[in-house]
Write a protein that holds these residues in place. Structure first.
Motif, PDB file in Angstrom:
ATOM      1  N   UNK A 198      -2.003   5.104   8.641  1.00 35.52           N
ATOM      2  CA  UNK A 198      -3.538   6.514   8.977  1.00 35.52           C
ATOM      3  C   UNK A 198      -3.203   7.221   9.857  1.00 35.52           C
ATOM      4  N   UNK A 199      -2.086   7.756  10.023  1.00 33.81           N
ATOM      5  CA  UNK A 199      -1.370   8.282  11.031  1.00 33.81           C
ATOM      6  C   UNK A 199      -1.879   9.812  10.969  1.00 33.81           C
ATOM      7  N   UNK A 200      -2.111  10.295  10.156  1.00 39.75           N
ATOM      8  CA  UNK A 200      -2.551  11.696  10.028  1.00 39.75           C
ATOM      9  C   UNK A 200      -3.995  12.022   9.739  1.00 39.75           C
ATOM     10  N   UNK A 201      -4.695  10.863  10.115  1.00 36.75           N
ATOM     11  CA  UNK A 201      -6.195  10.865  10.349  1.00 36.75           C
ATOM     12  C   UNK A 201      -5.880  10.800  12.242  1.00 36.75           C
ATOM     13  N   UNK A 202      -5.288   9.683  12.394  1.00 35.83           N
ATOM     14  CA  UNK A 202      -5.422   9.742  13.758  1.00 35.83           C
ATOM     15  C   UNK A 202      -5.582  11.186  14.472  1.00 35.83           C
ATOM     16  N   UNK A 205      11.019   9.295  -2.016  1.00 33.82           N
ATOM     17  CA  UNK A 205       9.648   8.271  -1.807  1.00 33.82           C
ATOM     18  C   UNK A 205       9.079   9.711  -2.537  1.00 33.82           C
ATOM     19  N   UNK A 206       8.434   9.567  -3.766  1.00 34.59           N
ATOM     20  CA  UNK A 206       7.463  10.513  -4.476  1.00 34.59           C
ATOM     21  C   UNK A 206       8.842  12.169  -4.215  1.00 34.59           C
ATOM     22  N   UNK A 207       8.407  13.053  -3.928  1.00 34.32           N
ATOM     23  CA  UNK A 207       9.569  13.739  -3.825  1.00 34.32           C
ATOM     24  C   UNK A 207      10.129  14.248  -2.163  1.00 34.32           C
ATOM     25  N   UNK A 208      10.305  12.956  -1.374  1.00 33.61           N
ATOM     26  CA  UNK A 208      10.700  13.167  -0.244  1.00 33.61           C
ATOM     27  C   UNK A 208      12.386  12.952  -0.993  1.00 33.61           C
ATOM     28  N   UNK A 223       3.865  13.650   5.314  1.00 36.07           N
ATOM     29  CA  UNK A 223       2.209  13.136   5.875  1.00 36.07           C
ATOM     30  C   UNK A 223       1.714  11.956   5.367  1.00 36.07           C
ATOM     31  N   UNK A 224       1.426  11.930   3.477  1.00 31.59           N
ATOM     32  CA  UNK A 224       1.122  11.585   3.086  1.00 31.59           C
ATOM     33  C   UNK A 224       1.601   9.864   3.202  1.00 31.59           C
ATOM     34  N   UNK A 225       2.936   9.508   3.305  1.00 31.43           N
ATOM     35  CA  UNK A 225       3.148   8.197   3.783  1.00 31.43           C
ATOM     36  C   UNK A 225       3.380   8.043   4.878  1.00 31.43           C
ATOM     37  N   UNK A 226       2.794   8.777   5.989  1.00 30.33           N
ATOM     38  CA  UNK A 226       2.375   8.778   6.687  1.00 30.33           C
ATOM     39  C   UNK A 226       1.245   7.663   7.677  1.00 30.33           C
ATOM     40  N   UNK A 280       0.809  -1.018  -0.120  1.00 26.93           N
ATOM     41  CA  UNK A 280       0.163   0.165   0.042  1.00 26.93           C
ATOM     42  C   UNK A 280       0.900   1.418  -0.025  1.00 26.93           C
ATOM     43  N   UNK A 281       1.984   1.549   0.515  1.00 27.76           N
ATOM     44  CA  UNK A 281       2.654   2.607   0.603  1.00 27.76           C
ATOM     45  C   UNK A 281       4.154   2.439  -0.551  1.00 27.76           C
ATOM     46  N   UNK A 282       4.088   4.061  -0.923  1.00 28.53           N
ATOM     47  CA  UNK A 282       5.145   4.339  -1.924  1.00 28.53           C
ATOM     48  C   UNK A 282       5.222   3.923  -1.805  1.00 28.53           C
TER      49      UNK A 282
END
Length: 399
Positions: free
Chosen positions: A120-124, A75-78, A111-114, A48-50
């Motif tokens: 689902x940490x940002x949603x937490x 990882x993406x633009x990181x 944050x999107x990765x997390x 699921x993760x990039x």
């Protein structure tokens, strides 16, 4: 596979062991060492993760583990700094992978990765990564078994980061953050953020803790410290300029939200550097005169609930107040338990300064004033009109 694509620039295998001279193929290895140099490798730690792409580095294995010391990737633009990817327990039925990835780049991406499933940490902590701004630099850590059906409980996760120029439009309802210089620490049990920022435009020292466990007694605790002026409070939506006429108010505020979604607020105010006026009470405090206030509030979950203030304590100049309040949902009523003589004294002053006009008063009906009885100051049905004492007396026939 967990490692794919890319190019192997060189590889070597060294085996030390013993074998019968008559059959060298029956070697019994005592040590094994394999080395490989790779570039542009893709590492997928769970589906699921990039993926981590563009990995270059050197790998080594002893048959029990395989470790790649990376020289970069993304990882993406990181952008990833040198780190490690280790697959361990190769000699057991269950393999594990550990990733330690120093990174830098946009806060929104981190944050999107997390926030990706199953994390689902940002949603937490109720943040939409796409609405955040700022940059971050830190280290991500993951450790988990290489199994097909991976659950959040199987994943050991950690993050340590510094955050620069952070802007989050709504950390909690009514609270926005901008210009933040913060540190973040996150693991499976919770998150801690600390540093300085502008909260609703007010320079603030911030400490924020989120507990992720469903059975945590307090899920959210936000501690704010600052010294706003009346102008800053007005820009933040709280216009108190009629009462705070000079200086600033040292403010220490703690907001908590428990697992039942009830909100608590503890507010401690240093009033010593401020000039305060309450015209309705004919009271004022010059700047430089010591003063402190403490207010505690509790709000039950759901809309339309009363706000309870179990502690209201003020010591400022000659003003002393001890009490507790319950505010109706729309501020219509005020229940007060108090020092009777002090409240009575205030009401006498107020009766000289204001006229209470019932909203539903009929023509010719005798005047009714708010009354204080059984701890209830009934103001629901009245509007307040400022007036001078002599004009009031004239209207009431000299009374």
């Amino acid at each position: 596979t967990n490692l794919s694509h890319g190019v192997i620039d060189r590889a070597s295998l060294s085996v030390v062991g013993r074998a019968p001279a008559s059959d060298p193929s029956r070697i019994l290895a005592s040590t094994l060492e394999g080395k490989v140099a790779v570039r542009d490798v893709t590492a997928r730690y769970f589906q699921e993760l990039p993926a981590v792409t563009g990995i270059s580095g050197d790998g080594v294995t002893d048959g029990r583990s395989f470790t790649v010391t990376t020289r970069g990737g993304s990882v993406r633009d990181l952008v990833l700094a040198p780190g490690t990817v280790e697959i361990s327990r190769l000699d057991t039925p269950q393999e594990w992978i550990a990733l330690d990835m120093p990174f830098s780049g946009p806060l929104a991406t981190a944050l999107a990765v997390l926030d990706h499933p199953p994390l689902g940490y940002a949603r937490k902590f109720h943040i939409d990564p796409t609405r955040t701004q700022g940059t971050t630099e830190g280290k991500l850590h993951f450790y988990f078994p290489l199994i097909r059906r991976l659950e959040i409980e199987d994943i050991e996760v950690g993050a340590q980061a510094t955050l620069r120029k952070v802007a989050i439009p709504e950390v909690r309802e009514g609270l926005s953050v901008s210009g933040g210089d913060l540190t973040l620490s996150l693991d499976r049990s919770g998150m801690d953020v600390a540093g300085t920022s502008q909260v609703n435009g007010i320079a603030t020292a911030l400490e924020w803790h989120e507990a992720f466990a469903d059975d945590a007694p307090v899920n959210t605790r936000i501690h704010l410290r600052g010294a706003p002026s009346a102008a800053e409070l007005a820009r933040a939506g709280w216009d108190v300029s009629s009462y705070l006429t000079e200086g600033a108010v040292g403010t220490d505020a703690v907001l908590t939200i428990n697992r039942a979604k009830a909100t608590g607020i503890e507010l401690t105010l240093d009033l010593g550097g401020s000039r305060l006026e309450v015209p309705e009470l004919e009271w004022r405090k010059p700047a430089g005169v010591p003063g402190r206030a403490r207010i505690e509030a509790k709000v039950a979950p759901g809309s339309g609930r009363p706000i309870q203030l179990p502690v209201v304590r003020v010591d400022a100049g000659d003003l002393v107040l001890r009490g507790n309040l319950t505010l109706a949902p729309k501020g219509a009523g005020l229940e007060m338990l108090r020092e009777q003589e002090r409240i009575d004294e205030w009401l006498k002053k107020m009766s000289k300064r204001v006229e209470y006009v019932p909203k539903d008063r009929q023509e010719g009906e005798p005047e009714r004033l708010p009354h204080l009885a059984h701890g209830l100051l009934d103001v629901d049905r009245f509007v307040v009109v400022e007036d001078h004492l002599d004009a009031r007396r004239q209207r009431l026939g000299g009374r």
